[in-house]
Enzyme design. Structure first.
Site, short mmCIF file in Angstrom:
data_model
loop_
_atom_site.label_atom_id
_atom_site.label_comp_id
_atom_site.label_asym_id
_atom_site.label_seq_id
_atom_site.Cartn_x
_atom_site.Cartn_y
_atom_site.Cartn_z
N LYS A 12 0.82 -1.05 -0.13
CA LYS A 12 -0.26 0.49 -0.19
C LYS A 12 1.08 1.79 0.02
O LYS A 12 1.61 1.71 0.37
CB LYS A 12 -1.01 -0.12 1.10
N GLY A 100 7.88 1.31 4.73
CA GLY A 100 6.67 2.18 4.99
C GLY A 100 5.08 1.32 3.89
O GLY A 100 4.13 2.23 3.23
N LEU A 101 5.88 -0.18 3.39
CA LEU A 101 4.67 -0.43 2.51
C LEU A 101 4.00 -1.58 2.87
O LEU A 101 3.34 -2.26 2.07
CB LEU A 101 5.09 -0.74 1.50
N GLY A 104 4.45 -6.78 5.53
CA GLY A 104 4.00 -7.83 6.84
C GLY A 104 2.40 -8.07 6.62
O GLY A 104 2.14 -8.55 7.15
N SER A 105 1.82 -5.77 7.43
CA SER A 105 0.83 -5.84 7.40
C SER A 105 -0.72 -7.07 6.58
O SER A 105 -1.06 -7.69 6.62
CB SER A 105 0.27 -4.83 7.30
N ASP A 138 -2.63 -1.70 10.10
CA ASP A 138 -2.70 -2.06 9.40
C ASP A 138 -3.10 -3.34 8.39
O ASP A 138 -4.18 -3.21 7.08
CB ASP A 138 -1.44 -1.61 8.66
P1 ATP Z 1 4.01 -0.48 7.92
O1 ATP Z 1 4.02 0.87 6.40
O2 ATP Z 1 2.84 -1.28 7.93
O3 ATP Z 1 4.57 0.30 8.85
P2 ATP Z 1 6.30 -1.62 7.27
O4 ATP Z 1 6.17 -1.61 5.53
O5 ATP Z 1 7.10 0.27 7.48
O6 ATP Z 1 5.18 -1.55 7.80
P3 ATP Z 1 7.73 -4.21 7.50
O7 ATP Z 1 7.87 -4.47 5.86
O8 ATP Z 1 5.76 -4.84 7.49
O9 ATP Z 1 7.62 -1.95 7.68
O10 ATP Z 1 8.45 -4.93 7.80
C1 ATP Z 1 9.02 -4.66 9.42
C2 ATP Z 1 9.25 -5.23 10.13
O11 ATP Z 1 7.82 -6.63 10.71
C3 ATP Z 1 10.33 -6.05 9.89
O12 ATP Z 1 12.06 -5.72 10.50
C4 ATP Z 1 10.26 -7.62 10.21
O13 ATP Z 1 11.13 -7.96 10.74
C5 ATP Z 1 8.58 -8.17 10.55
N1 ATP Z 1 8.16 -9.27 9.96
C6 ATP Z 1 7.00 -10.13 10.56
N2 ATP Z 1 6.52 -10.48 9.25
C7 ATP Z 1 6.99 -10.44 8.37
C8 ATP Z 1 6.72 -10.43 6.61
N3 ATP Z 1 5.89 -11.56 6.85
N4 ATP Z 1 6.97 -9.73 5.91
C9 ATP Z 1 7.92 -8.77 6.19
N5 ATP Z 1 8.83 -7.82 7.72
C10 ATP Z 1 7.58 -8.87 8.98
#
Ligand code: ATP
Length: 289
Positions: A12, A100-101, A104-105, A138
């Site tokens: 996203k 920021g995409l 994981g969510s 998220d």
């Molecule tokens: P958001 O935009 O919701 O803040 P993000 O894109 O910044 O998310 P993610 O890629 O979701 O961050 O990853 C954040 C942390 O979650 C990572 O450091 C990782 O260790 C942990 N994590 C748990 N499950 C997953 C997954 N399936 N994929 C990626 N990271 C995961």
């Protein structure tokens, strides 16, 4: 009986991100317009006779145990609906991590949608989103996908119409940003707020120019102060001619919206010159069903 289900978990981007106040429970009250793009992880769910959850990830540095959000999604569904069979979850990561995409969510949300099918639970998206909220703020949005206004701590989702089709260039500098740290540094009483209503109207009217003019993320300044290279990427993207540019979530990924395909290559190639993680994708207009 179905033995394998494959699901897409799209990334996203935030078209707006506003923080209204800090709540007594420690969360921030937010107002965000989010939309999905066609950069996606792939989740393969394979039935196991044995009663356990196994996670395997194509990227070595993403946890493959109970810290993985897809694992947590499977665990909650399994316990809540007394499933006594297991599942093997294979995650092919294409979305950069801690970027920021919401990678994981989105993996957690896709796991919920996929297990709903594999385990024939017949749950509605609203029910899956409620389960998702227990995993992360998220996840509810990612259960629906498409374009939505998210309020509360991000878990109250109102679906809205989609923006007009356009190209999206994503550029992620080689740093991972902690969302908690960025929110921690935000000075809530010193924010210049986005005009969320004006953005909602621009989207409703499918007015691309107005959408670009209303892009605003209150976390940008915090991340720019800590990581000046993120600000630099935004400036470069503007210089190469993207129509609208913004940091997504807490960063560090910066995205540019581009209407003309003829401009896309120049922007994409220009950024590739100094940033190794650059993607040219499109908005995904439909919600999941
Ligand atoms: P958001 O935009 O919701 O803040 P993000 O894109 O910044 O998310 P993610 O890629 O979701 O961050 O990853 C954040 C942390 O979650 C990572 O450091 C990782 O260790 C942990 N994590 C748990 N499950 C997953 C997954 N399936 N994929 C990626 N990271 C995961």
């Amino acid at each position: 009986m179905e033995l394998k289900v494959s699901v897409k978990a799209p990334a996203k981007i935030n078209l707006t991100l506003d923080v209204l106040r800090k709540r007594d429970d420690g969360y921030h009250e937010v107002e965000m317009i989010m939309t999905t793009v066609d950069l996606a992880d792939r989740i393969d769910l394979i039935h196991l006779e044995e009663d356990r959850i196994v996670v395997d990830v194509s990227e070595g540095y993403v946890p493959n145990d109970e810290r993985n959000l897809a694992y947590q999604a499977a665990k909650i569904l399994k316990e809540r609906y007394s499933i006594n069979k297991g599942v093997s979850i294979y995650i092919t990561k294409n979305i950069p991590v801690a970027a920021g995409l919401a990678g994981g969510s989105s993996d957690a949300a896709a796991t919920l949608r996929g297990l709903n099918e594999l385990w024939k639970l017949n749950l509605s998206l609203d029910e899956l989103a409620r389960v998702g909220t227990e995993i992360g703020s998220d996840v509810a949005f990612c259960v629906y996908g498409g374009t939505a206004l998210a309020t509360g701590r991000g878990e109250i989702i109102k679906k809205i119409s989609s923006p007009p089709p356009c190209w999206v260039v994503l550029a992620k500098p080689p740093i991972g940003v902690s969302t908690a740290e960025v929110y921690g540094k935000l000075k809530v009483n010193q924010i210049t707020h986005p005009n969320t209503q004006a953005m909602l109207k621009a989207i409703e009217e499918k007015d691309f120019t107005k959408i670009c003019a209303q892009l605003h993320n209150v976390l940008e300044e915090v991340t720019f102060n800590t990581y000046p290279e993120v600000k630099h990427i935004k400036a470069q993207m503007e210089r190469f001619g993207a129509d609208g540019v913004l940091m997504s979530g807490s960063g560090p990924t910066v995205f540019g919206l581009i209407q003309k395909e003829s401009r896309l290559n120049r922007i994409y190639n220009g950024l590739r010159g100094f940033c190794s993680n650059v993607y040219a994708v499109r908005l995904i207009s439909q919600h999941h069903s």
